[in-house]
Design an enzyme around this catalytic site. Structure first.
Site, PDB file in Angstrom:
ATOM      1  N   LYS A 175       0.869  -1.169   0.000  1.00  0.00           N
ATOM      2  CA  LYS A 175       0.000   0.000   0.000  1.00  0.00           C
ATOM      3  C   LYS A 175       0.907   1.220   0.000  1.00  0.00           C
ATOM      4  O   LYS A 175       1.593   1.497   0.987  1.00  0.00           O
ATOM      5  CB  LYS A 175      -0.889  -0.020   1.243  1.00  0.00           C
ATOM      6  CG  LYS A 175      -1.870   1.124   1.300  1.00  0.00           C
ATOM      7  CD  LYS A 175      -2.807   0.965   2.488  1.00  0.00           C
ATOM      8  CE  LYS A 175      -3.803   2.101   2.529  1.00  0.00           C
ATOM      9  NZ  LYS A 175      -4.657   2.009   3.730  1.00  0.00           N
ATOM     10  N   LYS A 223      -1.850  -1.525  -4.122  1.00  0.00           N
ATOM     11  CA  LYS A 223      -2.613  -0.336  -4.477  1.00  0.00           C
ATOM     12  C   LYS A 223      -1.795   0.919  -4.287  1.00  0.00           C
ATOM     13  O   LYS A 223      -0.826   0.876  -3.518  1.00  0.00           O
ATOM     14  CB  LYS A 223      -3.919  -0.280  -3.693  1.00  0.00           C
ATOM     15  CG  LYS A 223      -3.788   0.066  -2.208  1.00  0.00           C
ATOM     16  CD  LYS A 223      -5.102  -0.140  -1.539  1.00  0.00           C
ATOM     17  CE  LYS A 223      -5.537   1.020  -0.705  1.00  0.00           C
ATOM     18  NZ  LYS A 223      -6.809   0.796  -0.057  1.00  0.00           N
TER      19      LYS A 223
END
Ligand code: PBG
Ligand code: ZN
Length: 326
Positions: A193, A250
């Site tokens: 992330k 992500k």
């Protein structure tokens, strides 16, 4: 060969997804659930509902109607407290919503829950902060995360998804789940992330009230840097070794190279990606100006992530994508 084939728009979009080998069951639809009332920001954040049975069920029915059966729940509680303890309450927003959805839809749906504390504590950080107020204490946080994950499992979650990027979060959660009879519940960590401003629309609605005036929270001490390739692979390998069932990367668009690189390094191991709020907002904002075509951009984005190696795609545009598919 006549590559300049003319398509009807829907067929054209469908063909892009088909050529990339994309299937509806690879979609995961996020549902952001506000406790009590809606807050502003919804314009840039599709997929948000309030904590009311009808609205939550409608979101799930909308997904099922177009062939989506996986739903990822993010909770936005009305009240924060210093320890973020409402994140693990049996009566917490995610726990209650999970039970409602399970009662109504049974095994027709797969319920994935976001496991973090930043929506629940006063700092807005993804963990327990120390006295200085901006350093996150790793181990006490993983302990807390594991208790949150257990409460989600007890409420009926199929997959728990820790999003706080703490070291050891997967093994700690796995151990507590197994020790409590939930060895079948899967763990899908947000493994890679990146620290990114692309989460800004999500933060604008999740971090309102108490944190107003503080839209930017620096999470770079635990979220990963955009400049580092090898670190991304390391995070993935660690999570797999700790017992992750699916790994996640992500945002998407600026990290397609990492998805591909990770795919090439981990064989068939399942990879999920999330097209995050800011990525969706950029597309929507430009489309509102009629500068680009929203559908085509969203579809090409999904296709590119699929080509790069993503198995599951979490996207606020899940309903739109499913509608473009046969
Ligand atoms: C919080 C969380 C964030 C997102 C998912 N979970 C924001 C953050 O890390 O500050 C981003 C979601 C999105 O932007 O779509 N742990
Ligand atoms: Zn968080």
């Amino acid at each position: 060969m006549r590559p300049g084939r003319i398509y009807q728009n829907k067929q054209f979009l469908e063909s892009i997804l088909n050529e990339a080998g994309f299937k509806k069951n690879q979609l995961i639809m996020p549902i952001i659930i506000h406790e009590k009332r809606r807050v502003k920001g919804d314009g840039m954040m599709p997929g948000a509902v309030s904590d009311c049975k009808n609205e939550i069920f409608q979101a799930v029915y909308d997904g099922l109607d177009v062939g989506i059966d996986s739903f990822m729940l993010f909770g936005i509680p009305m009240i924060r407290n210093s320890k973020g303890s409402r994140a693990l309450m049996n009566q917490g927003i995610v726990q209650r919503s999970t039970r409602k959805i399970r009662d109504e839809f049974g095994s027709r749906v797969q319920i994935i829950t976001d496991v973090c504390v930043c929506q629940y504590n006063e700092s807005g950080h993804c963990g327990i902060t120390n006295y200085v107020g901006n350093q996150v204490e790793n181990d006490p946080t993983t302990h807390l995360l594991s208790k949150i994950a257990l409460s989600h499992a007890q409420s009926g979650a199929d997959i728990v998804s820790p999003s706080s990027m703490m070291d050891g979060q997967v093994s700690r959660i796995r151990k507590l789940l197994n020790g409590n009879g939930f060895s079948k519940v899967k763990v899908m960590p947000f493994s890679v992330k990146h620290s990114s401003n692309l989460y800004a629309p999500f933060r604008a609605i999740a971090f309102n009230s108490k944190l107003r005036g503080k839209p930017y929270i620096d999470k770079s001490t635990y979220q990963i840097s955009f400049s580092n390739r090898r670190e991304a692979l390391r995070e993935i390998v660690v999570d797999i070794n700790e017992g992750a069932d699916i790994v996640m990367i992500k945002p998407t668009l600026t990290y397609l190279d990492l998805i591909l690189m990770i795919r090439e390094n981990i064989g068939d191991f399942p990879i999920a990606i999330q097209l995050v709020s800011g990525e969706t907002a950029m597309i929507k904002a430009a489309a509102q100006q009629k500068w680009i075509d929203e559908s085509e951009w969203i579809v090409q984005t999904i296709a590119s992530a699929k080509r790069a190696g993503a198995d599951k795609i979490i996207t606020y545009a899940a309903l739109d994508i499913a509608n473009f598919m046969a």
